[in-house]
Enzyme design. Structure first.
Site, PDB file in Angstrom:
ATOM      1  CB  VAL A  33      -0.949   0.016   1.221  1.00 24.14           C
ATOM      2  CG1 VAL A  33      -1.914  -1.155   1.171  1.00 24.14           C
ATOM      3  CG2 VAL A  33      -0.159   0.007   2.531  1.00 24.14           C
ATOM      4  CB  CYS A  34       0.091   4.837  -0.534  1.00 13.22           C
ATOM      5  SG  CYS A  34      -0.450   4.682  -2.243  1.00 13.22           S
ATOM      6  N   PRO A  35       2.630   4.469   1.571  1.00 18.28           N
ATOM      7  CG  PRO A  35       4.418   5.549   2.695  1.00 18.28           C
ATOM      8  CD  PRO A  35       3.157   4.729   2.923  1.00 18.28           C
ATOM      9  CE1 TYR A  36       6.588   2.004   4.303  1.00 13.28           C
ATOM     10  CE2 TYR A  36       4.297   1.357   4.556  1.00 13.28           C
ATOM     11  CZ  TYR A  36       5.450   1.918   5.071  1.00 13.28           C
ATOM     12  OH  TYR A  36       5.457   2.400   6.351  1.00 13.28           O
TER      13      TYR A  36
END
Lengths: 267, 101
Positions: free
Chosen positions: B32-35
């Protein structure tokens, strides 16, 4: 080196920054900083440097934790009272970030040992509380050409500058010799607002992180003054002194000096 | 989602878009964000200018966020394509060219 999944998460807010990225983060992990003192300034500075993933932190402090330290020296807890500050600092920092190697020094720095102790570190952060150490660290950094972050605090006021020997003024360009004993209030009289060293120490850590990354503007040739009481920041320009006894054109100080302690109480 | 190009039909040949075949592909399904952006950025840092990276994501906000953030860093987004639905999960393919080191 490749980042582990945990490191990607831990450093993600750095990696996202265009000025840092994965490359900048790797630089930090491969860097080393030597902190003089694990007190009011050294504690917050070291805490953020460890959180930032600076790979190696040397910390020198010859004192044991005392209850009077806990109002501002945030690496130490009530349970650490009586325990060496350098070891208490190491335990807190390594619990925060296992990527960081903390090397404690429990001897007082002096003209005999300082060069050898600090020579392999990238940057020195002075958080000392006394003039003999401050001049010793300044002179050692000038002789070794090591970048030095200087910070000091007094009651409600603090100051910070970043010394790049050969490029900008050193502490002796500013104040050539220590003040005579009696000019400065004794340690017991002084007092300090607990949050003040937090602000100053964290500004020092900010300067060190930028130095290690090679990014941003530094307080080179500038003295940042902070008054917590009036909540004012002021910057004053400082210049190299061509007659500076340690970094001037004809230096008279070619080896380190151990000044006498004016205050017998060590914090 | 209006800015997203959904030009790929289901069962599209992944090498068709952008006219360049990726030199590296990373599967960020489950991220998921921010990864999604962090891992895309880290992958690009290891690549040379001119090389193309393929990123597979299934986190819908990443379909907008990753291209926007990576463009802010000076990289070029060649394509954003919706891939075929498999078992209720939608995946997207982002194709990014490294323009800046």
């Amino acid at each position: 080196m490749d980042f582990s999944e945990e490191q990607i998460k831990r450093y993600s807010r750095h990696i996202i920054l265009p000025e840092v990225g994965g490359r900048g983060q790797k630089k930090l992990l491969q860097s080393s900083v030597f902190l003089v003192g694990a007190g009011g300034l050294g504690c917050p500075a070291a805490y953020y440097l460890a959180a930032a993933g600076v790979g190696k932190l040397g910390i020198a402090d010859g004192d044991d934790v005392d209850h009077s330290n806990l109002q501002r020296q945030i690496l130490h807890s009530t349970k650490d009272v009586g325990y060496p500050k350098a070891l208490s600092a190491k335990a807190t920092l390594e619990a925060l970030n296992p990527d960081v190697e903390v090397i404690p020094f429990m001897h007082r720095l002096n003209s005999e040992n300082i060069m050898d102790i600090i020579k392999d570190y990238d940057v020195i952060l002075d958080g000392s509380d006394n003039f003999p150490t401050r001049y010793l660290v300044n002179d050692a950094c000038v002789l070794l050409k090591k970048p030095l972050s200087h910070g000091s605090i007094f009651r409600f006021e603090g100051q910070v500058t970043t010394i790049l020997p050969g490029e900008g003024p050193c502490y002796r360009c500013l104040f050539e010799t220590p003040p005579p004993p009696g000019m400065v209030p004794s340690c017991q009289e002084a007092g300090v607002l607990g949050v003040l060293p937090g602000v100053i120490g964290v500004i020092q850590a900010t300067e060190v992180v930028k130095l290690l990354l090679g990014k941003g503007q530094l307080l080179k040739g500038q003295l940042l003054l902070y008054n917590a009481f009036t909540m004012e920041f002021k910057k004053v320009k400082i210049r190299r002194n061509p007659q500076c006894p340690v970094c001037g054109e004809n230096p008279t100080i070619k080896e380190l000096v151990d000044y006498q302690e004016f205050c017998q109480v060590h914090f | 989602m209006s800015s997203i190009t959904k030009k790929a039909p289901p069962q599209a040949d992944p090498s068709a878009s952008g006219g360049l075949s990726p030199s590296k592909s990373i599967n960020l399904k489950g991220e998921v964000c921010p990864y999604t952006f962090v891992k895309t950025k880290l992958a690009l840092e290891e690549m040379s200018v001119g090389e193309v990276l393929e990123v597979i994501v299934d986190h819908e906000p990443a379909v907008e966020n990753v291209p926007r953030s990576i463009q802010n860093e000076g990289q070029k987004v060649l394509a954003v394509e919706k891939l075929n639905d498999t078992g209720g999960t939608t995946t997207w393919r982002l194709v990014i060219k490294k323009e800046k080191d």
